[in-house]
Design a protein around this motif. Structure first.
Motif, PDB file in Angstrom:
ATOM      1  N   LEU A  68       0.827  -1.210   0.000  1.00 53.88           N
ATOM      2  CA  LEU A  68       0.000   0.000   0.000  1.00 53.88           C
ATOM      3  C   LEU A  68       0.863   1.263   0.000  1.00 53.88           C
ATOM      4  N   SER A  69       1.895   1.266   0.836  1.00 48.09           N
ATOM      5  CA  SER A  69       2.776   2.443   0.923  1.00 48.09           C
ATOM      6  C   SER A  69       3.476   2.699  -0.402  1.00 48.09           C
ATOM      7  N   THR A  70       3.916   1.636  -1.063  1.00 46.49           N
ATOM      8  CA  THR A  70       4.581   1.770  -2.364  1.00 46.49           C
ATOM      9  C   THR A  70       3.629   2.358  -3.409  1.00 46.49           C
ATOM     10  N   HIS A  71       2.387   1.838  -3.421  1.00 45.52           N
ATOM     11  CA  HIS A  71       1.393   2.346  -4.374  1.00 45.52           C
ATOM     12  C   HIS A  71       1.086   3.821  -4.124  1.00 45.52           C
ATOM     13  N   ILE A  72       1.026   4.214  -2.853  1.00 45.11           N
ATOM     14  CA  ILE A  72       0.722   5.611  -2.527  1.00 45.11           C
ATOM     15  C   ILE A  72       1.891   6.517  -2.908  1.00 45.11           C
ATOM     16  N   LEU A  73       3.107   6.122  -2.527  1.00 48.23           N
ATOM     17  CA  LEU A  73       4.276   6.953  -2.797  1.00 48.23           C
ATOM     18  C   LEU A  73       4.541   7.094  -4.298  1.00 48.23           C
ATOM     19  N   LYS A  74       4.305   6.031  -5.052  1.00 51.24           N
ATOM     20  CA  LYS A  74       4.530   6.069  -6.504  1.00 51.24           C
ATOM     21  C   LYS A  74       3.287   6.516  -7.274  1.00 51.24           C
ATOM     22  N   GLN A  75       2.218   6.868  -6.532  1.00 48.30           N
ATOM     23  CA  GLN A  75       0.966   7.358  -7.111  1.00 48.30           C
ATOM     24  C   GLN A  75       0.402   6.402  -8.177  1.00 48.30           C
ATOM     25  N   LYS A  76       0.401   5.135  -7.870  1.00 48.25           N
ATOM     26  CA  LYS A  76      -0.101   4.147  -8.822  1.00 48.25           C
ATOM     27  C   LYS A  76      -1.630   4.148  -8.933  1.00 48.25           C
TER      28      LYS A  76
END
Length: 257
Positions: A110-118
């Motif tokens: 989830l954090s990766t998706h949020i930070l990379k704006q996926k």
């Protein structure tokens, strides 16, 4: 404080954590559904575009299910301490490790998706598709856009000039939801909200994950601490000749004190 008593203190914290999850699981839907339900005819469109309500609803079920599991797990560990059963504690520690691994993995994704704006392309696409339908099907789509403009204090998708594009005119009366002051319409640039809705909608969607991410961090810390205490107790039992239960650990720690 001996190992068993320390573990009981951590288990009390774990039980409180479980109770809070259940309370939040019951409370969250009441905080999110009321505003969209007022927009008759557009509520489904709003929920489709603004995925934050779906995130909150999913978080609700996760909190309720996991909160109940935490309370059941707490009861089992207390039972193991009462009957002084080392084997059951070993299995419970394995369950804790699995739970921690799942939570850390979920939180990382989830954090990766949020930070990379996926999530951004899907949200932007839904918002634009709704916006371009306003001139043709004004009721549902326009109500949805007005809802976002009032909720997020914005105008258009990227800015107010998006209305000029879809209506093919540079001389427009912008809707009241776009006005900085309460008017039926506004025409002057300094009376129009400067920010577009996409960026604010995306921030709102990302923010809806905060309760879940906080619960993951808090739960992982507590479960890691409990797992460490259980490991220490089991290691002490293994050092006692013929040690199969926790009674010997309690006696040794009482003597040491």
């Amino acid at each position: 404080m001996n190992s068993n008593n320390k573990l009981r203190v951590f288990m009390l914290c774990y039980a409180i954590y479980g109770i809070l999850l259940v309370i939040l699981g019951v409370s969250l839907p009441k905080l999110t559904n009321s505003s969209t339900d007022e927009m008759k005819g557009a509520a489904n469109t709003i929920k489709y575009i603004d995925g934050s309500s779906a995130v909150i609803n999913t978080t609700t079920y996760i909190f309720l299910a996991y909160g109940m599991m935490v309370l059941i797990l707490t009861a089992f560990i207390y039972k193991c301490l009462l009957i002084e059963n080392k084997k059951l504690l070993k299995w419970l520690r394995i369950l804790l490790v699995i739970a921690i691994t799942i939570k850390i993995g979920t939180g990382s994704i989830l954090s990766t998706h949020i930070l990379k704006q996926k999530f951004a392309p899907a949200i932007r696409s839904k918002l634009i598709n709704n916006f371009i339908e306003i001139p043709f099907h004004s009721s549902k789509h326009f109500k949805a856009q007005m809802f976002f403009e009032e909720k997020y204090d914005c105008c258009g998708v990227d800015n107010y000039t998006d209305y000029n594009v879809i209506f093919e005119s540079n001389d427009l009366h912008y809707p009241e939801s776009c006005c900085t002051k309460y008017n039926n319409f506004c025409t002057l640039k300094d009376e129009i909200k400067p920010d577009g809705c996409f960026d604010k909608l995306l921030i709102g969607f990302h923010t809806s994950f905060v309760p879940l991410l906080v619960a993951i961090v808090v739960g992982s810390v507590i479960e890691t601490t409990i797992g460490g205490e259980i490991k220490m107790i089991i290691e002490k039992v293994n050092k006692i000749p013929g040690g199969n239960n926790l009674q010997g650990v309690t006696q040794i720690e009482s003597t040491a004190v």
